[in-house]
Design a protein around this motif. Structure first.
Motif, PDB file in Angstrom:
ATOM      1  N   UNK A   1       0.851  -1.184   0.000  1.00 21.80           N
ATOM      2  CA  UNK A   1       0.000   0.000   0.000  1.00 21.80           C
ATOM      3  C   UNK A   1       0.886   1.233   0.000  1.00 21.80           C
ATOM      4  N   UNK A   2       0.518   2.215  -0.816  1.00 20.15           N
ATOM      5  CA  UNK A   2       1.285   3.455  -0.865  1.00 20.15           C
ATOM      6  C   UNK A   2       0.372   4.596  -1.285  1.00 20.15           C
ATOM      7  N   UNK A   3       0.684   5.820  -0.865  1.00 24.91           N
ATOM      8  CA  UNK A   3      -0.070   6.961  -1.393  1.00 24.91           C
ATOM      9  C   UNK A   3       0.339   7.231  -2.833  1.00 24.91           C
ATOM     10  N   UNK A   4      -0.467   7.996  -3.518  1.00 27.21           N
ATOM     11  CA  UNK A   4      -0.129   8.422  -4.876  1.00 27.21           C
ATOM     12  C   UNK A   4      -0.611   9.850  -5.083  1.00 27.21           C
ATOM     13  N   UNK A   5       0.232  10.737  -5.646  1.00 25.80           N
ATOM     14  CA  UNK A   5       1.542  10.451  -6.230  1.00 25.80           C
ATOM     15  C   UNK A   5       2.640  10.376  -5.177  1.00 25.80           C
ATOM     16  N   UNK A   6       3.581   9.479  -5.396  1.00 29.67           N
ATOM     17  CA  UNK A   6       4.785   9.401  -4.582  1.00 29.67           C
ATOM     18  C   UNK A   6       5.904   8.839  -5.444  1.00 29.67           C
ATOM     19  N   UNK A   7       7.074   8.661  -4.850  1.00 30.38           N
ATOM     20  CA  UNK A   7       8.263   8.245  -5.581  1.00 30.38           C
ATOM     21  C   UNK A   7       7.984   6.953  -6.351  1.00 30.38           C
TER      22      UNK A   7
ATOM     23  N   UNK B   1       3.483  -4.580   3.138  1.00 29.24           N
ATOM     24  CA  UNK B   1       4.221  -3.339   3.345  1.00 29.24           C
ATOM     25  C   UNK B   1       3.298  -2.147   3.125  1.00 29.24           C
ATOM     26  N   UNK B   2       3.561  -1.075   3.858  1.00 29.88           N
ATOM     27  CA  UNK B   2       3.070   0.253   3.511  1.00 29.88           C
ATOM     28  C   UNK B   2       4.317   1.096   3.277  1.00 29.88           C
ATOM     29  N   UNK B   3       4.391   1.751   2.129  1.00 22.54           N
ATOM     30  CA  UNK B   3       5.588   2.515   1.774  1.00 22.54           C
ATOM     31  C   UNK B   3       5.206   3.948   1.449  1.00 22.54           C
ATOM     32  N   UNK B   4       5.984   4.882   1.952  1.00 17.97           N
ATOM     33  CA  UNK B   4       5.738   6.293   1.647  1.00 17.97           C
ATOM     34  C   UNK B   4       7.024   7.082   1.793  1.00 17.97           C
ATOM     35  N   UNK B   5       6.981   8.292   1.273  1.00 16.96           N
ATOM     36  CA  UNK B   5       8.115   9.205   1.292  1.00 16.96           C
ATOM     37  C   UNK B   5       7.742  10.403   2.154  1.00 16.96           C
ATOM     38  N   UNK B   6       8.557  10.711   3.158  1.00 16.58           N
ATOM     39  CA  UNK B   6       8.239  11.803   4.083  1.00 16.58           C
ATOM     40  C   UNK B   6       9.493  12.631   4.350  1.00 16.58           C
ATOM     41  N   UNK B   7       9.515  13.905   3.894  1.00 20.57           N
ATOM     42  CA  UNK B   7       8.535  14.596   3.064  1.00 20.57           C
ATOM     43  C   UNK B   7       8.362  13.899   1.713  1.00 20.57           C
ATOM     44  N   UNK B   8       7.188  14.141   1.125  1.00 19.90           N
ATOM     45  CA  UNK B   8       6.821  13.377  -0.056  1.00 19.90           C
ATOM     46  C   UNK B   8       7.431  13.955  -1.336  1.00 19.90           C
ATOM     47  N   UNK B   9       7.896  13.061  -2.180  1.00 20.19           N
ATOM     48  CA  UNK B   9       8.324  13.378  -3.536  1.00 20.19           C
ATOM     49  C   UNK B   9       7.297  12.759  -4.476  1.00 20.19           C
TER      50      UNK B   9
ATOM     51  N   UNK C   1       7.504   1.417   5.690  1.00 18.13           N
ATOM     52  CA  UNK C   1       8.773   1.905   5.148  1.00 18.13           C
ATOM     53  C   UNK C   1       8.620   3.395   4.884  1.00 18.13           C
ATOM     54  N   UNK C   2       9.448   4.202   5.546  1.00 18.59           N
ATOM     55  CA  UNK C   2       9.392   5.652   5.397  1.00 18.59           C
ATOM     56  C   UNK C   2      10.700   6.120   4.781  1.00 18.59           C
ATOM     57  N   UNK C   3      10.607   6.632   3.582  1.00 20.69           N
ATOM     58  CA  UNK C   3      11.766   7.141   2.854  1.00 20.69           C
ATOM     59  C   UNK C   3      11.959   8.615   3.238  1.00 20.69           C
ATOM     60  N   UNK C   4      13.054   8.907   3.939  1.00 23.95           N
ATOM     61  CA  UNK C   4      13.328  10.255   4.444  1.00 23.95           C
ATOM     62  C   UNK C   4      14.410  10.966   3.627  1.00 23.95           C
ATOM     63  N   UNK C   5      14.387  10.809   2.341  1.00 21.61           N
ATOM     64  CA  UNK C   5      15.451  11.385   1.511  1.00 21.61           C
ATOM     65  C   UNK C   5      15.626  12.886   1.721  1.00 21.61           C
TER      66      UNK C   5
END
Length: 361
Positions: free
Chosen positions: A109-115, A158-166, A189-193
């Protein structure tokens, strides 16, 4: 005969788009990939070269994992080394997490739009992607309840997202991320790039046990070319991830660069502050131009919605200002948007000039 051997390739791999042999025109101002507009400091490059000169290049690294860097990162975050995994960029860690967890048919599961790399890797490993839309009219805020419902309904792996979001630039509240992590039957999974651009620290979430934080040296440390990323997780999870990153995941060159960057962390904070100041200046100026909407950003880029004339703008910036920005039309919900990496003041002035020439203001 060729088809017979291709049948040995996983369906998820064969269904992916082929890799194109694209190359960026080096004469362009590159404001499309969210890189640092400032290079790794010259004197620190000299320090890196000095240390590399004293290392044997003919030998493999001293161990199969870059433990010196692991220890340095652990010290940086006041965590045990057993909670740190290093690999060649956070993009490789996204792959590693999915390789370690997904079986064919498992739901991500993931939000959209995201990386886009989350979706790509999930499909490579034959996972089923469930996307939860972000609402532009609500500022692309995190749809916590909808993500929880999707994860519970489909028993997500998995739940995957980017925070802050790209690519939206949106910052998510730690309380929302904590509620999400404690309400789903899966890993989060939180991508903190882009965390350093808003002073975000989510290491407190690691106590929950099911959270994996991914970080990179590419943005804040101006090291996109060196390919260094790391994951922070509970010791048991980190131990499993260590098994799926490649043997010798970093060259001696990349490890030395990362160690020097950590030692001089404060130097990059100054650069970060310059980028943030320019981000805010660029956003405020573009927002005054008719037909342009600038979304709030906690990153080193801006998402900008246009009231038409997008292709004309892209071509004008490319041909007249020699500036390359990102057309985010690959995200259907952002077909009317562009993404602009924050550049130097001079580069940002070129962007402003191009927008003004097309839209007025």
């Amino acid at each position: 005969m060729q088809q017979e051997w291709l049948d040995a390739i996983r369906p998820g791999v064969r269904s992916a788009a082929p890799v194109r042999r694209d190359r960026i025109d080096e004469a362009l101002h590159r404001l499309q990939w969210n890189e640092s507009p400032y290079d790794f400091p010259a004197d620190l490059k000299e320090e890196v070269l000095r240390r590399l000169a004293n290392l044997p290049w003919s030998r493999y690294p001293l161990s199969s994992r870059p433990w010196l860097l692991v220890d340095a990162l652990a010290a940086r975050f006041a965590l045990p080394p057993e909670q740190v995994v290093v690999s060649e960029g956070s993009s490789d860690l996204i792959r590693a997490v999915m390789a370690a967890t997904l079986r064919p048919g498992d739901v991500v599961v993931m939000p959209t739009p995201t990386f886009m790399l989350y979706r790509l890797n999930a499909r490579l490993y034959e996972g089923t992607v469930m996307q939860v839309p972000l609402d532009a009219t609500a500022g692309f805020c995190l749809p916590v309840d909808a993500l929880i419902e999707a994860a519970q309904q489909h028993n997500a792996r998995l739940v995957a997202l980017c925070a802050p979001n790209n690519p939206t630039g949106t910052r998510y509240a730690e309380a929302d991320l904590r509620r999400l992590a404690t309400s789903i039957p899966s890993l989060l999974v939180i991508d903190e790039a882009y965390a350093e651009f808003c002073n975000q620290d989510l290491t407190g979430l690691l106590e929950l046990g099911n959270v994996i934080l991914l970080r990179t040296f590419s943005k804040y440390y101006a090291m996109a070319g060196a390919r260094v990323g790391y994951a922070l997780a509970a010791p048991a999870l980190a131990a499993e991830l260590q098994k799926v990153v490649t043997v010798f995941p970093l060259s001696v060159f990349s490890e030395v660069i990362a160690l020097v960057a950590l030692e001089y962390h404060h130097r990059f904070a100054v650069i970060r502050d310059q980028v943030v100041a320019e981000r805010d200046r660029l956003a405020a100026t573009l927002a005054t131009i008719p037909g342009v909407v600038v979304y709030p950003s906690a990153t080193n880029f801006l998402l900008v919605a246009l009231n038409g004339r997008k292709q004309e703008l892209l071509e004008h910036l490319h041909d007249r200002q020699r500036v390359q920005i990102s057309d985010v039309a690959a995200y259907p919900e952002l077909a009317h948007c562009v993404r602009i990496s924050v550049g130097t003041p001079a580069q940002n002035d070129l962007v402003i000039q191009g927008f003004t020439e097309i839209f007025g203001g």
